[in-house]
Design an enzyme around this catalytic site. Sequence first.
Site, PDB file in Angstrom:
ATOM      1  N   LYS A  29       1.165  -0.968   0.071  1.00 50.53           N
ATOM      2  CA  LYS A  29      -0.433   0.126  -0.005  1.00 50.53           C
ATOM      3  C   LYS A  29       0.994   1.222   0.076  1.00 50.53           C
ATOM      4  O   LYS A  29       0.516   2.318  -0.966  1.00 50.53           O
ATOM      5  CB  LYS A  29      -0.815  -0.143   1.250  1.00 50.53           C
ATOM      6  CG  LYS A  29      -2.327  -0.851   1.207  1.00 50.53           C
ATOM      7  CD  LYS A  29      -3.100  -0.926   2.029  1.00 50.53           C
ATOM      8  CE  LYS A  29      -3.946  -2.640   2.281  1.00 50.53           C
ATOM      9  NZ  LYS A  29      -4.438  -2.977   3.209  1.00 50.53           N
ATOM     10  N   ASP A  32     -11.053   2.891   3.614  1.00 52.72           N
ATOM     11  CA  ASP A  32     -11.276   1.032   3.873  1.00 52.72           C
ATOM     12  C   ASP A  32     -12.303   0.914   3.602  1.00 52.72           C
ATOM     13  O   ASP A  32     -13.123  -0.141   3.875  1.00 52.72           O
ATOM     14  CB  ASP A  32     -10.668   0.163   5.489  1.00 52.72           C
ATOM     15  CG  ASP A  32      -9.478  -0.578   4.308  1.00 52.72           C
ATOM     16  OD1 ASP A  32      -9.323  -0.418   3.275  1.00 52.72           O
ATOM     17  OD2 ASP A  32      -8.721  -0.860   5.884  1.00 52.72           O
ATOM     18  N   GLN A  73      -4.878  -1.635   9.575  1.00 53.95           N
ATOM     19  CA  GLN A  73      -4.651  -2.443   8.995  1.00 53.95           C
ATOM     20  C   GLN A  73      -5.521  -3.736   9.959  1.00 53.95           C
ATOM     21  O   GLN A  73      -4.644  -3.363  11.149  1.00 53.95           O
ATOM     22  CB  GLN A  73      -2.722  -2.995   8.618  1.00 53.95           C
ATOM     23  CG  GLN A  73      -2.465  -4.537   8.382  1.00 53.95           C
ATOM     24  CD  GLN A  73      -3.583  -4.541   6.598  1.00 53.95           C
ATOM     25  OE1 GLN A  73      -2.820  -3.662   6.011  1.00 53.95           O
ATOM     26  NE2 GLN A  73      -4.010  -5.297   6.334  1.00 53.95           N
TER      27      GLN A  73
END
Length: 278
Positions: A51, A118, A95
């Site tokens: 990422k 997200d 994460q």
Amino acid sequence: MILLDGKKLAGKIQQEIKKDVDLLKQGSITPGLAVIMIGDDPASRVYVKKKAEACKEVGIYSVVHEMPDNIKEETIVNTIKLMNENNSINGILVQLPLPSHINQTKILETIDPKKDVDGFHPFNMGRLFLGLDSFVPCTPLGVMKIFKEYEIDLKGKNVCIVGASNIVGKPMAALLLNAFATVDVCHIYTKDLKEHTKRADIVIVGVGKAGLITEDMVKDDAMIIDIGINRLENGKLVGDVDFDAVSKKCSYITPVPGGVGPMTIAMLLSNTIKATKL
Ligand code: NAD
């Protein structure tokens, strides 16, 4: 059979994002993404690295906050609150998975929904299910981009989703319902999986079990989207679908690697630009 080339499509999208970033920078705005990583899970480390590299390639500023496994929940919450207030940070992601002593819902709910790239905050999830504009989780969003690129009309199609997690299967179902597909969602307790997959025009699998979907489970000319990522003992990366056998029978299929994975990263960049423009 047509191979759905997610890698190529992701590359094309990243080129467009780079142009967007250049334009924003001309107006003295640099999009910024903060990633919070807790613990030392090797897979998470690889994803976070990918990422950060993708951000660098398109000119997005990114910062990774690494925290040890035994970190206090309060410290994570305070870090997110600081990022919420920080004007140089437009997107925040934590994460997953988190260590078991951390309340995942509390952490995700601390992220400002306007920075929730997200799309895991209940606010964005709720809007997604209502068919309203929202931040959409990157993996299912990437699958929808693949459908768009290959001009797949979803209206009235029978779609079977295998895997019903909050980050993959459930938001995928909402997106497909919003696109007027008929959606069947299967999971670990589904009684006869084959009975469901066999009926589907499109099978989407995100479970994490190599070889789960075999050739006898799909109908002729079905379209197959494989989200699963599994590392075999010999080090080979495979999806959840028996690719060699199923690809001989279907009309379209995503490879692993090179299918949905690169699209997930491209959608994260796209969501970060969306957050910057808000
Ligand atoms: P998860 O463990 O949270 O959810 C797995 C889902 O599969 C659950 O709904 C469970 O009920 C279902 N399931 C388990 N065994 C099953 C079986 N035998 N038959 C039917 N359903 C079964 O996992 P997740 O986070 O949703 O990830 C799923 C897979 O997708 C993993 O391989 C993960 O690595 C991969 N993934 C890939 C990407 C990508 O970018 N390509 C992104 C996210 C996750």
